[in-house]
Design a protein around this motif. Sequence first.
Motif, PDB file in Angstrom:
ATOM      1  N   LEU A  71      -6.090  19.208  -9.854  1.00 43.65           N
ATOM      2  CA  LEU A  71      -5.535  18.464  -8.725  1.00 43.65           C
ATOM      3  C   LEU A  71      -6.378  18.664  -7.466  1.00 43.65           C
ATOM      4  O   LEU A  71      -6.684  17.707  -6.756  1.00 43.65           O
ATOM      5  N   SER A  72      -6.774  19.898  -7.193  1.00 45.22           N
ATOM      6  CA  SER A  72      -7.558  20.166  -5.983  1.00 45.22           C
ATOM      7  C   SER A  72      -8.933  19.506  -6.048  1.00 45.22           C
ATOM      8  O   SER A  72      -9.413  18.953  -5.054  1.00 45.22           O
ATOM      9  N   VAL A  73      -9.570  19.519  -7.200  1.00 47.63           N
ATOM     10  CA  VAL A  73     -10.879  18.879  -7.349  1.00 47.63           C
ATOM     11  C   VAL A  73     -10.747  17.366  -7.185  1.00 47.63           C
ATOM     12  O   VAL A  73     -11.580  16.720  -6.528  1.00 47.63           O
ATOM     13  N   ALA A  74      -9.685  16.774  -7.739  1.00 47.82           N
ATOM     14  CA  ALA A  74      -9.479  15.328  -7.609  1.00 47.82           C
ATOM     15  C   ALA A  74      -9.209  14.941  -6.155  1.00 47.82           C
ATOM     16  O   ALA A  74      -9.715  13.921  -5.677  1.00 47.82           O
ATOM     17  N   LEU A  75      -8.428  15.737  -5.446  1.00 46.70           N
ATOM     18  CA  LEU A  75      -8.157  15.447  -4.039  1.00 46.70           C
ATOM     19  C   LEU A  75      -9.426  15.570  -3.200  1.00 46.70           C
ATOM     20  O   LEU A  75      -9.670  14.768  -2.301  1.00 46.70           O
ATOM     21  N   ALA A  76     -10.240  16.583  -3.483  1.00 47.84           N
ATOM     22  CA  ALA A  76     -11.504  16.746  -2.761  1.00 47.84           C
ATOM     23  C   ALA A  76     -12.448  15.583  -3.060  1.00 47.84           C
ATOM     24  O   ALA A  76     -13.130  15.088  -2.165  1.00 47.84           O
ATOM     25  N   ALA A  77     -12.477  15.120  -4.296  1.00 51.25           N
ATOM     26  CA  ALA A  77     -13.324  13.988  -4.666  1.00 51.25           C
ATOM     27  C   ALA A  77     -12.868  12.707  -3.973  1.00 51.25           C
ATOM     28  O   ALA A  77     -13.669  11.808  -3.729  1.00 51.25           O
ATOM     29  N   ALA A  78     -11.573  12.637  -3.637  1.00 54.01           N
ATOM     30  CA  ALA A  78     -11.042  11.466  -2.929  1.00 54.01           C
ATOM     31  C   ALA A  78     -11.317  11.543  -1.431  1.00 54.01           C
ATOM     32  O   ALA A  78     -10.940  10.635  -0.692  1.00 54.01           O
ATOM     33  N   GLY A  79     -11.968  12.622  -0.983  1.00 57.70           N
ATOM     34  CA  GLY A  79     -12.359  12.722   0.415  1.00 57.70           C
ATOM     35  C   GLY A  79     -11.481  13.608   1.279  1.00 57.70           C
ATOM     36  O   GLY A  79     -11.668  13.677   2.484  1.00 57.70           O
ATOM     37  N   HIS A  80     -10.520  14.292   0.680  1.00 57.52           N
ATOM     38  CA  HIS A  80      -9.644  15.164   1.452  1.00 57.52           C
ATOM     39  C   HIS A  80     -10.273  16.550   1.603  1.00 57.52           C
ATOM     40  O   HIS A  80     -11.095  16.974   0.789  1.00 57.52           O
ATOM     41  N   ASP A  81      -9.867  17.256   2.654  1.00 59.03           N
ATOM     42  CA  ASP A  81     -10.318  18.619   2.917  1.00 59.03           C
ATOM     43  C   ASP A  81      -9.306  19.556   2.266  1.00 59.03           C
ATOM     44  O   ASP A  81      -8.199  19.735   2.772  1.00 59.03           O
ATOM     45  N   VAL A  82      -9.671  20.166   1.121  1.00 51.67           N
ATOM     46  CA  VAL A  82      -8.734  20.948   0.313  1.00 51.67           C
ATOM     47  C   VAL A  82      -9.080  22.424   0.378  1.00 51.67           C
ATOM     48  O   VAL A  82     -10.232  22.810   0.163  1.00 51.67           O
ATOM     49  N   THR A  83      -8.062  23.246   0.662  1.00 50.87           N
ATOM     50  CA  THR A  83      -8.198  24.697   0.629  1.00 50.87           C
ATOM     51  C   THR A  83      -7.142  25.245  -0.312  1.00 50.87           C
ATOM     52  O   THR A  83      -5.968  24.879  -0.222  1.00 50.87           O
ATOM     53  N   VAL A  84      -7.555  26.118  -1.236  1.00 48.92           N
ATOM     54  CA  VAL A  84      -6.634  26.766  -2.166  1.00 48.92           C
ATOM     55  C   VAL A  84      -6.608  28.251  -1.833  1.00 48.92           C
ATOM     56  O   VAL A  84      -7.657  28.890  -1.743  1.00 48.92           O
ATOM     57  N   VAL A  85      -5.406  28.783  -1.648  1.00 51.76           N
ATOM     58  CA  VAL A  85      -5.232  30.227  -1.446  1.00 51.76           C
ATOM     59  C   VAL A  85      -4.595  30.774  -2.713  1.00 51.76           C
ATOM     60  O   VAL A  85      -3.563  30.278  -3.171  1.00 51.76           O
ATOM     61  N   THR A  86      -5.228  31.781  -3.289  1.00 48.26           N
ATOM     62  CA  THR A  86      -4.762  32.346  -4.543  1.00 48.26           C
ATOM     63  C   THR A  86      -4.996  33.846  -4.545  1.00 48.26           C
ATOM     64  O   THR A  86      -5.520  34.403  -3.574  1.00 48.26           O
ATOM     65  N   ARG A  87      -4.618  34.506  -5.619  1.00 53.27           N
ATOM     66  CA  ARG A  87      -4.829  35.964  -5.694  1.00 53.27           C
ATOM     67  C   ARG A  87      -6.247  36.265  -6.166  1.00 53.27           C
ATOM     68  O   ARG A  87      -6.878  35.469  -6.865  1.00 53.27           O
ATOM     69  N   HIS A  88      -6.709  37.415  -5.808  1.00 57.40           N
ATOM     70  CA  HIS A  88      -8.064  37.843  -6.134  1.00 57.40           C
ATOM     71  C   HIS A  88      -8.109  38.393  -7.551  1.00 57.40           C
ATOM     72  O   HIS A  88      -7.127  38.919  -8.057  1.00 57.40           O
ATOM     73  N   SER A  89      -9.254  38.252  -8.192  1.00 58.19           N
ATOM     74  CA  SER A  89      -9.481  38.895  -9.484  1.00 58.19           C
ATOM     75  C   SER A  89     -10.819  39.605  -9.416  1.00 58.19           C
ATOM     76  O   SER A  89     -11.695  39.260  -8.617  1.00 58.19           O
ATOM     77  N   ASP A  90     -10.980  40.604 -10.260  1.00 64.28           N
ATOM     78  CA  ASP A  90     -12.222  41.384 -10.266  1.00 64.28           C
ATOM     79  C   ASP A  90     -13.415  40.481 -10.544  1.00 64.28           C
ATOM     80  O   ASP A  90     -13.384  39.633 -11.436  1.00 64.28           O
ATOM     81  N   GLY A  91     -14.458  40.639  -9.751  1.00 64.47           N
ATOM     82  CA  GLY A  91     -15.690  39.883  -9.938  1.00 64.47           C
ATOM     83  C   GLY A  91     -15.724  38.539  -9.233  1.00 64.47           C
ATOM     84  O   GLY A  91     -16.770  37.909  -9.187  1.00 64.47           O
ATOM     85  N   ALA A  92     -14.608  38.094  -8.708  1.00 64.63           N
ATOM     86  CA  ALA A  92     -14.583  36.802  -8.007  1.00 64.63           C
ATOM     87  C   ALA A  92     -14.745  37.049  -6.512  1.00 64.63           C
ATOM     88  O   ALA A  92     -14.227  38.016  -5.975  1.00 64.63           O
ATOM     89  N   PRO A  93     -15.472  36.191  -5.812  1.00 62.33           N
ATOM     90  CA  PRO A  93     -15.634  36.363  -4.365  1.00 62.33           C
ATOM     91  C   PRO A  93     -14.308  36.110  -3.634  1.00 62.33           C
ATOM     92  O   PRO A  93     -13.443  35.390  -4.122  1.00 62.33           O
ATOM     93  N   LEU A  94     -14.176  36.729  -2.458  1.00 60.99           N
ATOM     94  CA  LEU A  94     -12.958  36.515  -1.669  1.00 60.99           C
ATOM     95  C   LEU A  94     -12.888  35.102  -1.103  1.00 60.99           C
ATOM     96  O   LEU A  94     -11.802  34.572  -0.889  1.00 60.99           O
ATOM     97  N   GLU A  95     -14.046  34.487  -0.844  1.00 70.53           N
ATOM     98  CA  GLU A  95     -14.089  33.108  -0.351  1.00 70.53           C
ATOM     99  C   GLU A  95     -15.273  32.404  -0.987  1.00 70.53           C
ATOM    100  O   GLU A  95     -16.363  32.966  -1.081  1.00 70.53           O
ATOM    101  N   GLU A  96     -15.040  31.171  -1.429  1.00 73.71           N
ATOM    102  CA  GLU A  96     -16.130  30.374  -1.991  1.00 73.71           C
ATOM    103  C   GLU A  96     -15.792  28.899  -1.900  1.00 73.71           C
ATOM    104  O   GLU A  96     -14.643  28.520  -1.684  1.00 73.71           O
TER     105      GLU A  96
END
Length: 109
Positions: A71-96
């Motif tokens: 859903l977030s990728v489709a909304l971004a492809a439609a031109g919207h500014d999408v931010t997802v806030v989720t929980r962190h997992s080991d090895g994943a950056p805090l922001e990307e």
Amino acid sequence: MTTLRVGEQLATATDRAHRPTLTSRPPAQPGAAVPPQPGPGVPPQTRRILMLSWEYPPVLVGGLGRHVHALSVALAAAGHDVTVVTRHSDGAPLEEYADGVRILRAPED
């Protein structure tokens, strides 16, 4: 209480003509700005969208993370500014930024 038989209509077309509907709009007042309706020659409105999700790749437990990602990728492809806030997992950056989506990961306490 009214009893209906099979094939009998609950309301007639004339009954519905006098009832307000969800698509009806109040009459415009003189001089009021009318927002443009989507259609040919009218640019679509872009939105700033914030999504909160317990799961987002690489954290995939069930179908929620997959759905929020698609859903977030489709909304971004439609031109919207999408931010997802989720929980962190080991090895994943805090922001990307990935696939046009800004992803913020909150470390767990």
